[in-house]
Design a protein around this motif. Sequence first.
Motif, PDB file in Angstrom:
ATOM      1  N   ARG A   1       0.888  -1.226  -0.215  1.00  0.00           N
ATOM      2  CA  ARG A   1       0.003   0.004   0.066  1.00  0.00           C
ATOM      3  C   ARG A   1       0.843   1.129  -0.034  1.00  0.00           C
ATOM      4  O   ARG A   1       0.265   2.461  -0.101  1.00  0.00           O
ATOM      5  N   GLY A   2       2.020   1.086   0.283  1.00  0.00           N
ATOM      6  CA  GLY A   2       2.975   2.387   0.291  1.00  0.00           C
ATOM      7  C   GLY A   2       2.958   2.889   1.857  1.00  0.00           C
ATOM      8  O   GLY A   2       1.796   2.610   2.625  1.00  0.00           O
ATOM      9  N   GLY A   3       3.825   3.727   2.019  1.00  0.00           N
ATOM     10  CA  GLY A   3       3.805   4.472   3.467  1.00  0.00           C
ATOM     11  C   GLY A   3       4.516   3.371   4.294  1.00  0.00           C
ATOM     12  O   GLY A   3       4.791   2.381   4.027  1.00  0.00           O
ATOM     13  N   PHE A   4       4.168   3.827   5.709  1.00  0.00           N
ATOM     14  CA  PHE A   4       5.016   2.913   6.940  1.00  0.00           C
ATOM     15  C   PHE A   4       3.953   2.773   7.937  1.00  0.00           C
ATOM     16  O   PHE A   4       3.283   3.754   8.388  1.00  0.00           O
ATOM     17  N   GLY A   5       4.074   1.599   8.367  1.00  0.00           N
ATOM     18  CA  GLY A   5       2.952   1.169   9.505  1.00  0.00           C
ATOM     19  C   GLY A   5       1.694   1.020   9.049  1.00  0.00           C
ATOM     20  O   GLY A   5       1.304   0.983   7.984  1.00  0.00           O
TER      21      GLY A   5
ATOM     22  N   ARG B   1      -3.179   8.728  -5.839  1.00  0.00           N
ATOM     23  CA  ARG B   1      -4.301   7.910  -6.312  1.00  0.00           C
ATOM     24  C   ARG B   1      -5.423   7.637  -5.208  1.00  0.00           C
ATOM     25  O   ARG B   1      -6.580   7.262  -5.634  1.00  0.00           O
ATOM     26  N   GLY B   2      -5.196   7.980  -4.072  1.00  0.00           N
ATOM     27  CA  GLY B   2      -6.310   7.528  -2.820  1.00  0.00           C
ATOM     28  C   GLY B   2      -6.946   8.611  -2.647  1.00  0.00           C
ATOM     29  O   GLY B   2      -6.933  10.038  -3.087  1.00  0.00           O
ATOM     30  N   GLY B   3      -7.904   8.566  -1.758  1.00  0.00           N
ATOM     31  CA  GLY B   3      -8.845   9.427  -1.149  1.00  0.00           C
ATOM     32  C   GLY B   3      -7.998  10.551  -0.480  1.00  0.00           C
ATOM     33  O   GLY B   3      -8.762  11.550  -0.178  1.00  0.00           O
ATOM     34  N   ILE B   4      -7.166  10.382   0.178  1.00  0.00           N
ATOM     35  CA  ILE B   4      -6.463  11.390   1.074  1.00  0.00           C
ATOM     36  C   ILE B   4      -5.745  12.504   0.030  1.00  0.00           C
ATOM     37  O   ILE B   4      -5.803  13.671   0.504  1.00  0.00           O
TER      38      ILE B   4
ATOM     39  N   VAL C   1      -7.489   7.335   7.402  1.00  0.00           N
ATOM     40  CA  VAL C   1      -7.978   6.493   8.676  1.00  0.00           C
ATOM     41  C   VAL C   1      -7.709   5.040   8.556  1.00  0.00           C
ATOM     42  O   VAL C   1      -7.808   4.136   9.437  1.00  0.00           O
ATOM     43  N   ASP C   2      -7.495   4.747   7.209  1.00  0.00           N
ATOM     44  CA  ASP C   2      -7.225   3.320   6.869  1.00  0.00           C
ATOM     45  C   ASP C   2      -5.683   3.220   6.275  1.00  0.00           C
ATOM     46  O   ASP C   2      -5.026   4.087   5.737  1.00  0.00           O
ATOM     47  N   ARG C   3      -5.587   1.987   6.028  1.00  0.00           N
ATOM     48  CA  ARG C   3      -3.998   1.601   5.600  1.00  0.00           C
ATOM     49  C   ARG C   3      -3.964   1.733   3.953  1.00  0.00           C
ATOM     50  O   ARG C   3      -2.768   1.967   3.527  1.00  0.00           O
ATOM     51  N   ASP C   4      -5.033   1.872   3.409  1.00  0.00           N
ATOM     52  CA  ASP C   4      -5.067   1.703   1.980  1.00  0.00           C
ATOM     53  C   ASP C   4      -5.405   3.203   1.425  1.00  0.00           C
ATOM     54  O   ASP C   4      -5.543   3.498   0.097  1.00  0.00           O
TER      55      ASP C   4
ATOM     56  N   GLY D   1     -20.786   2.561  -1.357  1.00  0.00           N
ATOM     57  CA  GLY D   1     -19.789   3.806  -0.998  1.00  0.00           C
ATOM     58  C   GLY D   1     -18.672   3.172  -0.220  1.00  0.00           C
ATOM     59  O   GLY D   1     -18.605   2.342   0.069  1.00  0.00           O
ATOM     60  N   THR D   2     -17.730   4.116  -0.223  1.00  0.00           N
ATOM     61  CA  THR D   2     -16.374   3.963   0.449  1.00  0.00           C
ATOM     62  C   THR D   2     -16.182   4.768   1.633  1.00  0.00           C
ATOM     63  O   THR D   2     -15.661   4.388   2.377  1.00  0.00           O
ATOM     64  N   PHE D   3     -17.314   5.624   1.973  1.00  0.00           N
ATOM     65  CA  PHE D   3     -17.331   6.441   3.140  1.00  0.00           C
ATOM     66  C   PHE D   3     -18.495   5.932   3.848  1.00  0.00           C
ATOM     67  O   PHE D   3     -18.714   4.664   4.452  1.00  0.00           O
TER      68      PHE D   3
END
Length: 622
Positions: A141-145, A184-187, A200-203, A307-309
């Motif tokens: 997923r990229g990122g850390f933790g 590419r994410g919702g962030i 709030v999620d890992r993805d 929905g994803t939210f």
Amino acid sequence: MAHESFEDQVTADYLNEHFVSVKVDREERPDVDAVYMEAVQAATGQGGWPMTVFLTPDGEPFYFGTYFPPAPRHGMPSFRQVLEGVRQAWTERRDEVGEIAGKIVRDLAQREISHHSAEAPGEQELAQALLGLTREYDPQRGGFGGAPKFPPSMVLEFLLRHHARTGAEGALQMAQDTCERMARGGIYDQLGGGFARYSVDRDWVVPHFEKMLYDNALLCRVYAHLWRATGSDLARRVALETADFLVRELRTHEGGFASALDADSDDGSGRHVEGAYYVWTPKQLRDALGDEDAGLAAQYFGVTDEGTFEHGQSVLRLPQSEGVFDAEKVASVKGRLLERRVQRPAPGRDDKVVAAWNGLTIAALAETGAYFGRPDLVEAAVGAADLLVRVHLDEQTRLARTSKDGRVGPNAGVLEDYADVAEGFLALASVTGEGVWLDFAGLLLDHVLGRFTDPDSGALYDTASDAERLIRRPQDPTDNATPSGWTAAAGALLSYAAHTGSEVHRSAAERALGVVRTLGPRVPRFIGWGLAVAEALLDGPREVAIVGPALDDPATRALHRTALLGSAPGAVVAVGIAESDEFPLLADRPLVGGEPAAYVCRNFACDAPTTDPERLRTALSS
């Protein structure tokens, strides 16, 4: 707690009768937040906000916690019960309370960082830090933790610099993959640009929708640097969209940049709901676009019936490759959705101008504007720098932490303010060729050396020696959402030394980096900016002097742009007329055969000059 307790009349009356209530804005007073958060963490093993601390009249803490509910819940006392218990203890057992408070203050005093390595980190420590990051990296997923997942901006800068210096492909891959997953994410705001606070999620699907100035400044710079390293179209797009978001939505009338956009807004029914401005249902897509284009938008942005939210709403993402969609249709859909979105009630904006965060923004906009031929972005950076000089600096060049509506706030700048504003001014000097920004950076760094640095150990404090006295002088070298003041100061000191040849500033930077030698191999995720500065130190950093007959001379501009696009970690650039006194680096640097020339130096010792941008590019990438 604000809505549940502080705005409850019965609770407010009880507080006003028995306590002196102080509500702290931790953005205005990060020093107050830091010392009491340290106390909470030391006593309870955890921290967080809201933070509730009970103090003696001398400011010494004796009881604390984070959130207390309005009624007892899950074994947790209500806030009213806590208030009654504290009042009873203060009334009936005051000597015992005083002993507890005194012990806490004495324990905190012993945590001062006065002894750290006297040497900056070397190859071994940076290699260990990279290995530690590799172990914590999320390859799927990229990122850390795990969740919640925050943008690792400072770590990404380290990875890009490490790759530039050593050629380590693994470092570049972690940075590249993380940046792509976030973009590419919702962030990431797929319509208007800019990043939300965290996922709030890992993805990276569902964000906390608040948009902070510092996140977007740091990430704008990261994506610009990623494009510089790889030529990635995605990195270019995200850097420019984020820069445009900063200018469009956070720039104030006075030329500074506001702190944040709220997470929540009116959902159209009078209720304030998180994410209401940003999320979509299939029906809302159809209402805005019609059936055919709504289907395209749903597929492109990952909007589903489920929905994803929340409540069947989706956060816009890019779950599929954009290459399978018609680019013109996608552009039309995005434009129409953005037009529809701006008709929604907008999130509130915190118009407070924070010096440190504006310094980060100045650096990001100056470099992004220079890389992509956007003088409007450079002008926006200059406007923010002008505001900081006019409003935040006093006659002694002391820096105020905040301003609003062009009026300076009452709180003194802390170390991160001096360091990040100096960083912004140094970036602006390299981009514009105006030496005044180097001079202002030097004035700020004089305060860092004189008022924030321990002369014996070289350790740095978050507050000045003459600042308001708290129970402890705060001191933290680790990154949080922004670079720590300690390592940001090390970076600015090192860059200033590269510009001027000042041994005093270079020595102070090296001493400050001693803490990175200790912490880098152990907790690399939390000292990323210090690791990035250490990369610059190991590379020199390189000093590039560009001399020409005039700043607008095409050949001079070509060399200047090539120098700015060089990937050497932490390289500084000075550009000006030959033999100019605008920058120390330009002294004794003549034209070559009457043509503009570039000099690449370390410690003011230079290689043979070149008039060829390609040769300069090679010199700055090897």
